[in-house]
Design an enzyme around this catalytic site. Sequence first.
Site, PDB file in Angstrom:
ATOM      1  N   THR A  70     105.758  65.604  38.404  1.00 60.49           N
ATOM      2  CA  THR A  70     107.112  65.101  38.644  1.00 60.49           C
ATOM      3  C   THR A  70     107.216  63.595  38.454  1.00 60.49           C
ATOM      4  O   THR A  70     108.269  63.098  38.052  1.00 60.49           O
ATOM      5  CB  THR A  70     107.569  65.491  40.061  1.00 60.49           C
ATOM      6  OG1 THR A  70     107.557  66.912  40.172  1.00 60.49           O
ATOM      7  CG2 THR A  70     108.968  64.983  40.362  1.00 60.49           C
ATOM      8  N   CYS A 123     106.217  42.975  35.541  1.00 61.92           N
ATOM      9  CA  CYS A 123     104.885  42.612  36.037  1.00 61.92           C
ATOM     10  C   CYS A 123     104.189  43.770  36.718  1.00 61.92           C
ATOM     11  O   CYS A 123     103.026  43.648  37.124  1.00 61.92           O
ATOM     12  CB  CYS A 123     104.954  41.409  36.965  1.00 61.92           C
ATOM     13  SG  CYS A 123     105.439  41.796  38.663  1.00 61.92           S
ATOM     14  N   HIS A 159     117.249  68.051  30.079  1.00 63.26           N
ATOM     15  CA  HIS A 159     117.531  68.647  28.773  1.00 63.26           C
ATOM     16  C   HIS A 159     118.836  69.436  28.793  1.00 63.26           C
ATOM     17  O   HIS A 159     119.226  70.020  29.809  1.00 63.26           O
ATOM     18  CB  HIS A 159     116.382  69.566  28.355  1.00 63.26           C
ATOM     19  CG  HIS A 159     115.113  68.834  28.051  1.00 63.26           C
ATOM     20  ND1 HIS A 159     114.898  68.188  26.852  1.00 63.26           N
ATOM     21  CD2 HIS A 159     113.994  68.636  28.785  1.00 63.26           C
ATOM     22  CE1 HIS A 159     113.698  67.634  26.861  1.00 63.26           C
ATOM     23  NE2 HIS A 159     113.127  67.878  28.031  1.00 63.26           N
ATOM     24  N   LYS A 181     108.191  69.585  22.160  1.00 62.81           N
ATOM     25  CA  LYS A 181     109.410  68.941  21.665  1.00 62.81           C
ATOM     26  C   LYS A 181     109.133  67.677  20.864  1.00 62.81           C
ATOM     27  O   LYS A 181     110.056  67.022  20.395  1.00 62.81           O
ATOM     28  CB  LYS A 181     110.342  68.620  22.848  1.00 62.81           C
ATOM     29  CG  LYS A 181     110.859  69.868  23.571  1.00 62.81           C
ATOM     30  CD  LYS A 181     111.778  69.497  24.706  1.00 62.81           C
ATOM     31  CE  LYS A 181     112.405  70.737  25.333  1.00 62.81           C
ATOM     32  NZ  LYS A 181     111.418  71.589  26.003  1.00 62.81           N
ATOM     33  N   SER A 200     108.250  72.022  30.576  1.00 67.04           N
ATOM     34  CA  SER A 200     109.554  71.580  30.081  1.00 67.04           C
ATOM     35  C   SER A 200     110.340  72.793  29.594  1.00 67.04           C
ATOM     36  O   SER A 200     109.777  73.654  28.893  1.00 67.04           O
ATOM     37  CB  SER A 200     109.362  70.585  28.940  1.00 67.04           C
ATOM     38  OG  SER A 200     110.589  70.142  28.445  1.00 67.04           O
TER      39      SER A 200
END
Length: 469
Positions: free
Chosen positions: A41, A430, A49, A245, A331
């Site tokens: 995650t 940074c 999507h 993808k 995904s």
Amino acid sequence: MYDVVIIGGGVIGCAVAYQLTKYELKVALFEKENDVAGGTTKANSAIIHAGYDPLPGSLAAKLNVRGNLLAGEICEKLDVPFRRVGSLVAAFGEADDRTVRSLYERGIENGVPGLRVVTGDEARVIEPNLSEEVTSALYAPTAGVISPWEYALAMAETAVRNGLELHLSEPVTDIRDGVVVTPKGEYGAKYIVAAAGVCCDTVEKMVAEPDYVLRPSRGEYYLLDRTASDMVRGIIFQCPNENGKGVLVAQTVHGNVIVGPNAESAEDKFRVNTTAQGLAFVGEAAKKSVPKLDLRANIRNFAGMRANTDRDDFIIRFAAKGFLSLAGIKSPGLASAPAVAEYAAELLERDGLVLHKKSSFVDTRRRVRFASLTDSEKAELIKKNPAYGRVICRCETVTEGEILDTFDTPIPPVSIDGVKRRCNAGMGRCQGGFCAPRVLELIHAATGIPREEILKDKEGSVVLSGGRI
């Protein structure tokens, strides 16, 4: 005895907890790490999507489109950064043109709204830095970018507010006759929901032999500074292939640019290192879409692990009596998460779990984002609490007040990166080089944890030795 025990505190487990705590149930969630959203995650493309990629009729197709819709509603209610920036799938030649047309037809069948095929020139109006070699593209206006860790955290926090018992740093080591076993105790459950990500097969083997093969895949990324944000307005994909993808270039919800991933088979599903070879491939592939992309603007590289299996679809079913397995949620798992949770609740109810809606479910969440306030709002806030007038993270303009706020939440941070995921301190150019010591001091002041015991992120990642700074 719990009505439901959830195993896994990634976005899927958090979404299930959010969904089930809407009902009069006793629910617990067990996570092996010291925070939610600590695995896949927090290390992915952060894309919601649209839903044109999954095969029509598949669970992924149904849950992606539904999850995309729910994401907007949830993010609005729970104050999670989310923007519908739209996506392009770029074609480079006739073969890709046919793929784009096929994806369009698939998306229409899946019920994705607003899809259209555009010419290369039309695509370059949408994305001016897109390659001149692009011949056509699929445009999906409902695709969006999100803060994935905050998405999971917001749902988990809301679940805790509504009665979830959260057990962090408590891995499940065994399941025996509906009893969940951890190093800290044994817990009875009428139902167990396994949302264990790349550990889905390990957990399922505690009750039954999985009928799938886990094939974890590591993906590597560049994160570019905001100075590169004008390179892309939304999300640019290449045509998908057998490896997924493909490499994308996208503006993040925070205004950076993310580039990646590749797809490398991983023997060790916990080894999320980056490689020179992998990053070189990512950079070269990304420049095919956006030739002017300057990777010298890179501020961080990272890798994430995906729970790929030998199946083309999500694997959601009862693997044993009372054991609902949510496996292979690759995904578009992030986009599908709230719909996966709805579907899980539906399956549990069909199996006999009684779902009575709560009349008192708390479904709102708000947090201060100092940098986004107007000057007058900032002045008023500082007048009420001077801590908001002390900037700790200069890159992201995160104040002491915002950092202290993270400790007054249902799931307070226990590490420097835990603070980072909650309020963005250390997310900038940074990468915490200047603000991390000050964040450490604020953690010490807020919690009393000795400085030499304060963690960078996971257990064992101590920052100091000897207590001196």
